[in-house]
Scaffold this active site. Structure first.
Site, PDB file in Angstrom:
ATOM      1  N   GLY A  21     -34.284  58.868 -32.614  1.00 42.47           N
ATOM      2  CA  GLY A  21     -33.175  59.725 -33.003  1.00 42.47           C
ATOM      3  C   GLY A  21     -31.981  58.944 -33.528  1.00 42.47           C
ATOM      4  O   GLY A  21     -31.347  59.339 -34.517  1.00 42.47           O
ATOM      5  N   THR A  22     -31.657  57.846 -32.877  1.00 40.80           N
ATOM      6  CA  THR A  22     -30.492  57.058 -33.285  1.00 40.80           C
ATOM      7  C   THR A  22     -30.625  56.609 -34.735  1.00 40.80           C
ATOM      8  O   THR A  22     -29.691  56.759 -35.540  1.00 40.80           O
ATOM      9  CB  THR A  22     -30.353  55.816 -32.364  1.00 40.80           C
ATOM     10  OG1 THR A  22     -30.199  56.281 -31.019  1.00 40.80           O
ATOM     11  CG2 THR A  22     -29.175  54.948 -32.763  1.00 40.80           C
ATOM     12  N   GLN A  55     -32.923  67.083 -28.768  1.00 48.64           N
ATOM     13  CA  GLN A  55     -33.195  67.759 -27.491  1.00 48.64           C
ATOM     14  C   GLN A  55     -33.899  69.094 -27.674  1.00 48.64           C
ATOM     15  O   GLN A  55     -34.387  69.659 -26.698  1.00 48.64           O
ATOM     16  CB  GLN A  55     -31.882  67.995 -26.740  1.00 48.64           C
ATOM     17  CG  GLN A  55     -31.244  66.737 -26.200  1.00 48.64           C
ATOM     18  CD  GLN A  55     -32.010  66.147 -25.028  1.00 48.64           C
ATOM     19  OE1 GLN A  55     -32.741  66.827 -24.330  1.00 48.64           O
ATOM     20  NE2 GLN A  55     -31.834  64.851 -24.816  1.00 48.64           N
ATOM     21  N   ALA A  87     -39.513  61.420 -30.627  1.00 47.18           N
ATOM     22  CA  ALA A  87     -40.799  61.877 -30.077  1.00 47.18           C
ATOM     23  C   ALA A  87     -40.839  61.988 -28.553  1.00 47.18           C
ATOM     24  O   ALA A  87     -41.490  62.878 -28.004  1.00 47.18           O
ATOM     25  CB  ALA A  87     -41.907  60.925 -30.540  1.00 47.18           C
ATOM     26  N   HIS A  88     -40.133  61.080 -27.854  1.00 45.45           N
ATOM     27  CA  HIS A  88     -40.313  61.090 -26.392  1.00 45.45           C
ATOM     28  C   HIS A  88     -39.686  62.311 -25.724  1.00 45.45           C
ATOM     29  O   HIS A  88     -39.939  62.557 -24.551  1.00 45.45           O
ATOM     30  CB  HIS A  88     -39.826  59.786 -25.759  1.00 45.45           C
ATOM     31  CG  HIS A  88     -38.354  59.540 -25.785  1.00 45.45           C
ATOM     32  ND1 HIS A  88     -37.682  59.147 -26.913  1.00 45.45           N
ATOM     33  CD2 HIS A  88     -37.424  59.622 -24.815  1.00 45.45           C
ATOM     34  CE1 HIS A  88     -36.407  58.993 -26.627  1.00 45.45           C
ATOM     35  NE2 HIS A  88     -36.214  59.272 -25.353  1.00 45.45           N
ATOM     36  N   THR A 105     -42.927  47.807 -41.897  1.00 45.83           N
ATOM     37  CA  THR A 105     -44.258  48.346 -41.593  1.00 45.83           C
ATOM     38  C   THR A 105     -44.137  49.454 -40.561  1.00 45.83           C
ATOM     39  O   THR A 105     -43.462  49.291 -39.540  1.00 45.83           O
ATOM     40  CB  THR A 105     -45.168  47.220 -41.043  1.00 45.83           C
ATOM     41  OG1 THR A 105     -45.236  46.204 -42.042  1.00 45.83           O
ATOM     42  CG2 THR A 105     -46.564  47.724 -40.719  1.00 45.83           C
ATOM     43  N   CYS A 149     -28.932  57.437 -21.461  1.00 48.41           N
ATOM     44  CA  CYS A 149     -28.594  56.122 -22.004  1.00 48.41           C
ATOM     45  C   CYS A 149     -27.276  55.608 -21.451  1.00 48.41           C
ATOM     46  O   CYS A 149     -26.987  54.421 -21.526  1.00 48.41           O
ATOM     47  CB  CYS A 149     -28.578  56.153 -23.525  1.00 48.41           C
ATOM     48  SG  CYS A 149     -28.094  57.715 -24.208  1.00 48.41           S
TER      49      CYS A 149
HETATM   50  N1  PLP Z   1     -29.369  62.658 -29.798  1.00 45.64           N
HETATM   51  C1  PLP Z   1     -29.543  63.225 -28.595  1.00 45.64           C
HETATM   52  C2  PLP Z   1     -29.029  64.618 -28.373  1.00 45.64           C
HETATM   53  C3  PLP Z   1     -30.179  62.522 -27.583  1.00 45.64           C
HETATM   54  O1  PLP Z   1     -30.330  63.096 -26.380  1.00 45.64           O
HETATM   55  C4  PLP Z   1     -30.648  61.213 -27.832  1.00 45.64           C
HETATM   56  C5  PLP Z   1     -31.314  60.425 -26.795  1.00 45.64           C
HETATM   57  O2  PLP Z   1     -31.445  60.801 -25.675  1.00 45.64           O
HETATM   58  C6  PLP Z   1     -30.457  60.672 -29.121  1.00 45.64           C
HETATM   59  C7  PLP Z   1     -29.800  61.418 -30.075  1.00 45.64           C
HETATM   60  C8  PLP Z   1     -30.924  59.293 -29.468  1.00 45.64           C
HETATM   61  O3  PLP Z   1     -32.321  59.286 -29.604  1.00 45.64           O
HETATM   62  P1  PLP Z   1     -33.154  57.928 -29.440  1.00 45.64           P
HETATM   63  O4  PLP Z   1     -32.933  57.469 -28.021  1.00 45.64           O
HETATM   64  O5  PLP Z   1     -34.561  58.317 -29.759  1.00 45.64           O
HETATM   65  O6  PLP Z   1     -32.619  56.953 -30.415  1.00 45.64           O
END
Ligand code: PLP
Length: 344
Positions: free
Chosen positions: A48-49, A145, A166-167, A203, A291
């Site tokens: 996501g980041t 989410q 994905a997680h 890759t 996080c």
């Molecule tokens: N956006 C939201 C709402 C999240 O909850 C998270 C991670 O928990 C992220 C972005 C970041 O995703 P990633 O940890 O896959 O980079």
């Protein structure tokens, strides 16, 4: 697991390369089907980041607006963005968005999440899109989410970009996607060997992407039934919490929320103590977002909703998953009750 045995590089033209490529394109189709997009609109990322950084930094530069409850990765990718306030329930303030759009007519991007990671509050994205479009701005939506819990459809929401990880819906960690209309507008933030149609060099993570695709197909097949089961557990959990501690505050309870997230404040009991006591009982919950749960700063999301620092520090987040059962809710309530009794 099968994809872990593939050794070919998906960019190679030989047979093992073509096999890996087929796995990636199959996952791309699964994500496209899950999000109502075309396969050519799916760009695989490390999560996501990176998807949000690619959308916010890869689009043509211009002033941006973000909500005050966005994930820290959004604020980091758009450090100069102005912030849209939220209500005490945790929903973005549309009147404030409208005012900000009127004050700065050149806004290029509005970034608002579909569902908040701490409270589960679902944001009025279609209204955001209506206002942003009228002002000529694009909408980037963090759907990290939401996938697997509520419908996430690029066309139906009307947004320009969706970020996925994905997680959050049963896939492996460290892989995600940006689903983007007109991806030709993006410049890569990781230029390189031309992978992902030139939008994300490097890759591809073939096993990770295969896992993401498999999880997407599982959501397509089982999603709705699973969510009904989780919603029932969620109601039992929250009713149990409030019958043990009637003064406990469930953040965002008045709003539309995800079926799996509960954010609860127990007055007088620090979140770290709650997390540790529950951990000793074998229950994994977090203080704020996962996080930042190792850090001591109070949750910016709760502060934006008007919580005091001490309220934010007494708040935990409980997430139910696809494997959660009644017995898990019972175990949580049994382990949490002594903390609540000690607080009264
Ligand atoms: N956006 C939201 C709402 C999240 O909850 C998270 C991670 O928990 C992220 C972005 C970041 O995703 P990633 O940890 O896959 O980079």
């Amino acid at each position: 697991m099968r994809a872990l045995t593939l050794t070919g590089n998906p960019s190679s033209v030989h047979a093992p390369g073509r096999k890996a490529r087929a796995v990636i394109e199959d996952a791309r189709e699964a994500i496209a089907a899950l999000t109502g997009a075309a396969p050519s609109e799916v760009i695989f990322t490390s999560g996501g980041t990176e998807a949000l950084a690619l959308a916010l930094r890869g689009l043509p530069p211009g002033p941006s607006l973000i909500s005050s409850i966005e994930h820290p990765c959004v604020r980091a990718a758009a450090p100069d963005a102005r912030e849209i306030t939220v209500s005490a329930g945790g929903t973005v303030d549309l009147a404030h968005l409208e005012r900000l759009l009127a004050e700065s007519p050149a806004v290029a991007v509005v970034a608002i999440m579909l569902a908040n990671n701490e409270t589960g509050v679902i944001q009025p994205i279609k209204d955001v899109v209506r206002l942003a479009r009228a002002a000529g701005a694009m909408v980037v939506c963090d759907a990290v989410q939401a996938v697997g819990k509520i419908p996430v459809d690029l066309q139906d929401l009307g947004v320009d970009a969706l970020a996925l990880s994905a997680h959050k819906w049963g896939g492996p960690q460290g892989v995600g996607a940006l689903v983007m209309r007109h991806p030709e507008r993006l410049l890569p933030i990781l230029p390189g060997g031309g992978q992902e149609r030139g939008k994300r060099g490097g890759t591809q993570n073939t096993p990770g992407i295969a896992g993401l695709g498999a999880a997407a197909r599982a959501v397509l097949e089982q999603g709705v039934t699973e969510q009904q089961h989780i919603q029932t557990l969620h109601d039992r959990l929250e009713n149990g919490i409030l019958s043990i501690a009637p003064r406990a505050r469930i953040w965002g309870r008045t709003e539309k929320r995800l079926p799996n997230t509960t954010c609860v404040e127990l007055d007088g009991v620090n979140q770290q103590r709650q997390v540790m006591t529950l951990d000793l009982a074998g229950i994994s919950i977090s203080a704020g977002s996962a996080c930042s749960s190792g850090k001591v700063a109070p949750s910016p999301v709760l502060l934006a909703m008007g919580a005091s620092e001490s309220q934010a520090r007494n708040t935990i987040r409980i997430s139910l998953g696809w494997a959660s059962r009644d017995s898990d809710v019972d175990a949580f309530l049994a382990a949490w009750a002594p903390l609540a009794r000690a607080a009264t």
